[in-house]
Write a protein that holds these residues in place. Sequence first.
Motif, short mmCIF file in Angstrom:
data_model
loop_
_atom_site.label_atom_id
_atom_site.label_comp_id
_atom_site.label_asym_id
_atom_site.label_seq_id
_atom_site.Cartn_x
_atom_site.Cartn_y
_atom_site.Cartn_z
N ARG A 39 0.81 -1.23 0.11
CA ARG A 39 -0.17 0.05 -0.12
C ARG A 39 0.93 1.11 -0.04
O ARG A 39 0.57 2.13 -0.85
CB ARG A 39 -1.14 -0.09 1.27
CG ARG A 39 -2.01 -1.09 1.24
CD ARG A 39 -2.82 -1.18 2.66
NE ARG A 39 -3.55 0.25 2.70
CZ ARG A 39 -3.41 0.99 3.54
NH1 ARG A 39 -2.80 0.72 4.51
NH2 ARG A 39 -4.41 2.06 3.85
N ILE A 40 1.79 1.23 0.94
CA ILE A 40 2.77 2.44 0.86
C ILE A 40 3.67 2.42 -0.51
O ILE A 40 3.66 3.86 -0.89
CB ILE A 40 3.86 2.23 1.99
CG1 ILE A 40 3.13 1.98 3.36
CG2 ILE A 40 4.72 3.42 2.03
CD1 ILE A 40 4.02 1.89 4.70
N ALA A 41 3.94 1.50 -0.86
CA ALA A 41 4.66 1.58 -2.29
C ALA A 41 3.84 1.98 -3.48
O ALA A 41 4.19 2.78 -4.39
CB ALA A 41 5.16 -0.03 -2.60
N ALA A 42 2.49 1.54 -3.46
CA ALA A 42 1.34 1.86 -4.36
C ALA A 42 1.25 3.59 -4.37
O ALA A 42 1.30 4.24 -5.20
CB ALA A 42 0.34 1.29 -4.25
N ALA A 43 1.12 4.02 -3.14
CA ALA A 43 1.18 5.61 -2.89
C ALA A 43 2.19 6.23 -3.46
O ALA A 43 2.12 7.25 -4.16
CB ALA A 43 0.89 5.94 -1.44
N MET A 44 3.50 5.79 -3.20
CA MET A 44 4.82 6.52 -3.64
C MET A 44 4.90 6.29 -5.22
O MET A 44 5.40 7.59 -5.64
CB MET A 44 5.93 5.71 -2.84
CG MET A 44 6.11 5.83 -1.42
SD MET A 44 7.64 4.95 -0.75
CE MET A 44 9.06 6.05 -1.49
N SER A 45 4.32 5.29 -5.77
CA SER A 45 4.56 5.08 -6.99
C SER A 45 3.68 6.20 -7.99
O SER A 45 3.79 6.31 -9.15
CB SER A 45 4.30 3.55 -7.58
OG SER A 45 5.38 2.96 -6.80
N THR A 46 2.63 6.61 -7.24
CA THR A 46 1.99 7.78 -7.97
C THR A 46 2.70 9.04 -8.12
O THR A 46 2.36 9.87 -8.94
CB THR A 46 0.64 8.17 -7.20
OG1 THR A 46 1.01 8.50 -5.83
CG2 THR A 46 -0.31 6.88 -6.89
#
Length: 335
Positions: A32-39
Amino acid sequence: MTEATATPSTGQHHRGAGDHDDPVDVAAEGARIAAAMSTVVAGKPDVVRLVLVVLLAEGHLLIEDVPGVGKTTLAKSLARSIDSTVRRIQFTPDLLPSDVTGVAVFDQETRSFEFRPGAVFANLVVADEINRASPKTQSALLECMEERQVTVDGTTYELARPFMVLATQNPLEMEGTYPLPEAQRDRFTARVSMGYPDREAELAMLDERETRDPLAALTPVADAALVRRLVDGVALLHVSDALRRYVVSLVEATRRSPDLRLGASPRAGLQLLRAARAAAALAGRDHVLPDDVQAMAGPVLAHRLLLTPDAALARRGTDRVVADLLTAVPVPRER
């Protein structure tokens, strides 16, 4: 000298906030944190994953690359993804150690000294262009990075947990900079280079960032309490005796390498094992594999090593030396 960075507050309840006894899913929450950063950091999944590995290993990250590739953006994307205290320090030649750690100020009314905390009193500290400050100011970070505390005028103050320093520097520009000493570099768990984006990611960036700032739209998906639980969960992962010996063998091999005049410290071995644990947890496993150690060896070890003059002239590079050692040191067999 220092700038407070306000983390966006949405008022929403993040999973993991507060005290919980149930185990946390490190892989799911990490995703979830990685997905947010990847935006914000598009097209760099390996870089984002390494940032999370260092966070869950309770370490610090050195982001080293040329200007304009998103070093500060990477640090800010992590800070914005976690609803916690964040401070940004712009390192300059006139920055003082007290700007970083804090200072005791005499209060005329109470006739006593009052401690005013510096910028390191936060969960995430973004040290922008760290090599532009003097060695004296750089050394102000040594105690807090290793011991999670600050000592001012004989009094010790504990830092919040989690505590992570994300430092950026340009390795090419030398004018007006002070190279990080070995003691400082050794306190960074890992080093990462952003690299240039691929063609599609760069085209998308040109199109999207003309009209909006993706950092401004990023809302937290975790908080400090959840990160503490994730870190505690990572520490429970099983590491076999054979794998511990493998880590020690890799570290010892750097000290015997003819290409190196300074090998890895015992701290390097400890941080390599912590990073391997975090990598295994993010992969959804409850035990560490040799593959985890090998994947983390380059980012964790390379920046700590010093080449011999002959190796430097031959343009060997510490990353290449670590890769060669990985092929030379026997890998333990799985049971």
